[in-house]
Write an enzyme that holds these catalytic residues in place. Structure first.
Site, mmCIF file in Angstrom:
data_model
loop_
_atom_site.group_PDB
_atom_site.id
_atom_site.type_symbol
_atom_site.label_atom_id
_atom_site.label_comp_id
_atom_site.label_asym_id
_atom_site.label_seq_id
_atom_site.Cartn_x
_atom_site.Cartn_y
_atom_site.Cartn_z
ATOM 1 N N LYS A 73 0.858 -1.187 0.000
ATOM 2 C CA LYS A 73 0.000 0.000 0.000
ATOM 3 C C LYS A 73 0.890 1.231 0.000
ATOM 4 O O LYS A 73 1.817 1.344 0.821
ATOM 5 C CB LYS A 73 -0.883 -0.047 1.253
ATOM 6 C CG LYS A 73 -2.110 0.801 1.187
ATOM 7 C CD LYS A 73 -2.997 0.442 2.372
ATOM 8 C CE LYS A 73 -4.169 1.343 2.527
ATOM 9 N NZ LYS A 73 -4.863 1.088 3.799
HETATM 10 O O1 G3P Z 1 -9.387 2.354 4.996
HETATM 11 C C1 G3P Z 1 -8.968 3.599 5.440
HETATM 12 C C2 G3P Z 1 -9.385 3.784 6.840
HETATM 13 O O2 G3P Z 1 -8.579 3.051 7.697
HETATM 14 C C3 G3P Z 1 -9.504 5.181 7.250
HETATM 15 O O3 G3P Z 1 -10.681 5.256 7.891
HETATM 16 O O4 G3P Z 1 -12.311 6.142 9.444
HETATM 17 O O5 G3P Z 1 -9.857 6.740 9.687
HETATM 18 O O6 G3P Z 1 -11.217 7.668 7.826
HETATM 19 P P1 G3P Z 1 -11.031 6.526 8.767
#
Ligand code: G3P
Length: 221
Positions: free
Chosen positions: A90
């Site tokens: 990634k």
């Molecule tokens: O897949 C990306 C994720 O881990 C981020 O999520 O909720 O931190 O925006 P969030």
């Protein structure tokens, strides 16, 4: 649409894998930091926990800024599962990240370009050979933009131009996101375990199970 789980918590990963709905795992530096464990060791544990999924995303760390630094980290990560095909590197959506993506793609390594917030970024990542592109819908919603609309536009663009990259809808926060990105054409949604639990449940399902149980108990069979 397939499901990946978005966590570095091995117990949650094992639970989702056991249910039989899991096609992959995504992690990121924040998720690994939350677990308080050594990054490479945790990736190894995850790879062992889910032997038959198509992809386990291991993100290069924030210390890797240049393409060379990202490629060097990727080469170490790939070794963790003996160059098997399910480890996916990634990479951040920067010009350096794209350069690393092209290099790794040409070597046959799966890549996931992350932190995508525009259609143009998704197009660039796909042209750099990304296996997966990850638009972050929740974070767009957070700034009053429409994350699902971004997924929908990227899906349309990839269809028009026959681009092979798969869209991973990321930063998925709740059940409605799941339904809407599936309808918008995301190939994959990567979701926290709590969202998997939420979408499996419905109050009428629970009521129905309770009623069946009560009727069964009171029957004269
Ligand atoms: O897949 C990306 C994720 O881990 C981020 O999520 O909720 O931190 O925006 P969030």
């Amino acid at each position: 649409m397939k499901f990946f789980i978005d966590t570095a918590n091995v117990e949650a990963i094992k639970k989702a894998y056991k249910v039989g709905i899991l096609s992959g795992v995504t992690t990121n530096p924040s998720l690994v930091a939350k677990e308080g464990v050594k990054f490479e060791e945790r990736i190894e544990e995850i790879l062992q926990a889910v032997p038959s999924v198509e992809s386990v995303s291991a993100e290069v760390t924030p210390d890797a800024v240049t393409a060379e630094e990202m490629i060097a980290q990727a080469n170490e990560l790939i070794k963790i599962n003996n160059y098997d095909k399910n480890i996916t590197i990634k990479l951040p959506m920067t010009l350096e990240g794209l350069e690393a993506c092209r290099y790794l793609a040409d070597k046959g390594v799966k890549t996931n370009v992350t932190l995508i917030f525009t259609v143009n970024q998704a197009l660039l990542a796909a042209r750099a050979g990304a296996t997966y592109v990850s638009p972050f819908l929740g974070r767009l919603d957070d700034i009053s933009e429409d994350g699902v609309q971004l997924v929908s536009k990227v899906a349309e663009l990839f269809r028009i131009h026959n681009l092979d990259a798969q869209i991973i809808a990321a930063s998925v926060r709740h059940p409605d996101h799941v339904t809407r990105v599936a309808m918008a054409g995301a190939h994959i949604a990567t979701v926290p375990f709590a969202v998997i639990e939420q979408i499996a449940k419905h109050p009428l399902t629970d009521q129905g199970i309770a009623k069946f149980a009560a009727d069964w108990k009171g029957s004269s069979r």
